[in-house]
Scaffold this active site. Structure first.
Site, mmCIF file in Angstrom:
data_model
loop_
_atom_site.group_PDB
_atom_site.id
_atom_site.type_symbol
_atom_site.label_atom_id
_atom_site.label_comp_id
_atom_site.label_asym_id
_atom_site.label_seq_id
_atom_site.Cartn_x
_atom_site.Cartn_y
_atom_site.Cartn_z
ATOM 1 N NE ARG A 158 -3.906 0.548 1.990
ATOM 2 C CZ ARG A 158 -5.144 0.725 2.443
ATOM 3 N NH1 ARG A 158 -5.386 1.623 3.385
ATOM 4 N NH2 ARG A 158 -6.148 0.016 1.970
ATOM 5 C CG HIS A 193 -8.549 0.220 -2.752
ATOM 6 N ND1 HIS A 193 -7.805 -0.892 -2.383
ATOM 7 C CD2 HIS A 193 -9.196 0.616 -1.619
ATOM 8 C CE1 HIS A 193 -7.995 -1.139 -1.097
ATOM 9 N NE2 HIS A 193 -8.836 -0.243 -0.610
ATOM 10 C CD GLN A 210 -13.230 -1.468 -0.761
ATOM 11 O OE1 GLN A 210 -12.500 -1.387 0.202
ATOM 12 N NE2 GLN A 210 -14.471 -1.917 -0.670
ATOM 13 C CG ASP A 232 -13.453 6.589 -1.086
ATOM 14 O OD1 ASP A 232 -13.457 6.545 0.157
ATOM 15 O OD2 ASP A 232 -12.410 6.452 -1.773
ATOM 16 C CB CYS A 282 -14.219 1.586 -0.026
ATOM 17 S SG CYS A 282 -13.715 3.320 0.043
ATOM 18 N NE ARG A 342 -10.854 -5.042 0.615
ATOM 19 C CZ ARG A 342 -10.026 -4.064 1.024
ATOM 20 N NH1 ARG A 342 -10.533 -2.981 1.591
ATOM 21 N NH2 ARG A 342 -8.726 -4.129 0.829
HETATM 22 N N1 NVA Z 1 -9.849 6.850 -1.454
HETATM 23 C C1 NVA Z 1 -9.489 6.465 -0.116
HETATM 24 C C2 NVA Z 1 -9.764 5.011 0.080
HETATM 25 C C3 NVA Z 1 -9.437 4.482 1.440
HETATM 26 C C4 NVA Z 1 -9.700 3.015 1.574
HETATM 27 C C5 NVA Z 1 -8.034 6.786 0.131
HETATM 28 O O1 NVA Z 1 -7.199 6.537 -0.750
HETATM 29 O O2 NVA Z 1 -7.708 7.317 1.195
HETATM 30 N N1 CP Z 2 -11.377 0.133 2.470
HETATM 31 C C1 CP Z 2 -10.111 0.047 2.910
HETATM 32 O O1 CP Z 2 -9.170 -0.236 2.158
HETATM 33 O O2 CP Z 2 -9.974 0.273 4.237
HETATM 34 P P1 CP Z 2 -8.593 0.429 5.027
HETATM 35 O O3 CP Z 2 -7.955 1.707 4.567
HETATM 36 O O4 CP Z 2 -8.997 0.449 6.462
HETATM 37 O O5 CP Z 2 -7.715 -0.757 4.681
#
Ligand code: NVA
Ligand code: CP
Length: 306
Positions: free
Chosen positions: A102, A129, A132, A223, A263, A291
């Site tokens: 990540r 993502h 997800q 989101d 998400c 998930r």
């Molecule tokens: N769009 C959000 C998703 C988090 C799971 C982010 O990247 O912070």
């Molecule tokens: N939806 C998601 O990826 O959540 P986290 O950021 O908690 O992993």
């Protein structure tokens, strides 16, 4: 599916529609306990951004497969001290069986994949993502029995989740409508990719009108208005994004049987109201649970089972 073994999963478009279908069906069987798999390997989690769901669901999935997980928090490795990605990747490759990353730049993830021979999974970048969206597709299929021909409407920021959703819908024959403020549209190259995947099968539509986009939709999705790494923009974005909220009025415009997805983590009162999250249309908690099932199917497919 033999064809998935040893592969990377950096973008949803790394899989074709049959491969996505295979993962979803495997995940449903795992969830229903009609399938039990063993995969006695080691997964590394290298996360430079915060995570609750992805971290825990990957960890539990791997434990349930009989494998082990190492949390490679950058603060306790040499990553935070600037060791080059190509060096870290080649060393981790010698210890681990699979690596989930990540991070911010998709390019960094691609460098990991280029230098590590083991499968590398996108656990979220600024661009995509995909894990997800596998869970999202599973949740939609659970509710409607199928995917092709359904319409998903995403309202809010054209971010990583929106990019992967476009690809996921296009691959599975779903229509996708993306309603964002002007200037916050999804990534142009992914729009092109989604349009090519959907050509002749389903629609990929962009608008600045959330109400028009929500009309008769089967899935309403949103989101956060500012993603991780965009915290300094959050305040300025607030007034721009105000009309792009999932609330009871928007749900009323959708199909009677419409489901609401997010998400998570959510900013209640911003992109989604409390009532929409807790109401009868919400499938957000099933979505979060899924998930774990899709990622278990993904790990077993990329690694092969014992
Ligand atoms: N769009 C959000 C998703 C988090 C799971 C982010 O990247 O912070
Ligand atoms: N939806 C998601 O990826 O959540 P986290 O950021 O908690 O992993």
């Amino acid at each position: 599916m033999a064809g998935l073994q040893g592969r990377d999963f950096l973008s949803l478009a790394d899989f074709d529609s049959n491969e996505v279908g295979h993962i979803l069906s495997m995940a449903s069987q795992l969830k229903a306990k009609k399938l039990s798999l063993r995969c006695d390997r080691v997964l590394g989690l290298l996360f430079t951004k915060a995570s609750t769901r992805t971290r825990v669901s990957f960890t539990v999935a791997m434990y349930q497969l009989g494998g082990q997980v190492i949390d490679l928090n950058p603060n306790v490795t040499q990553v935070s001290r600037g060791e080059p990605v190509q060096d870290t990747a080649r060393v981790l490759d010698r210890y681990l069986d699979i690596l989930a990353v990540r991070t911010f730049a998709q390019q960094e993830l691609e460098t990991f994949a280029r230098y590590a021979k083991i499968p590398v999974i996108n656990a979220l970048t600024d661009l995509e993502h995909p894990c997800q969206v596998l869970a999202d597709l599973m949740t939609i299929q659970e509710n409607f029995g199928n995917l092709a021909g359904l319409t998903l409407t995403y309202v809010g920021d054209g971010n990583n989740v929106a990019n992967s959703l476009m690809l996921g819908c296009a691959l599975t024959g779903m229509n996708v409508r993306i309603a964002t403020p002007s200037g916050y549209e999804p990534n142009a190259a992914i729009i092109e990719q989604a349009r090519n995947l959907a050509a002749g099968k389903s629609e990929v539509i962009f608008t600045h009108d959330p109400q028009a986009a929500a009309k008769d939709a089967h899935v309403l999705y949103t989101d956060v208005w500012a993603s991780m790494g965009q915290e300094q923009e959050a305040e300025n974005r607030m007034p721009v994004f105000q009309p792009y909220q999932i609330n009871d009025e928007l749900i009323d415009l959708a199909d009677n049987e419409a489901i609401v997805l997010h998400c998570l983590p959510a900013h209640r009162g911003e992109e989604i109201t409390d009532a929409a999250m807790e109401g009868s249309h919400s499938r957000i908690w099933d979505q979060a649970e899924n998930r774990m099932h899709v990622q278990k199917a993904l790990l077993a497919s990329l690694l092969g089972t014992d």
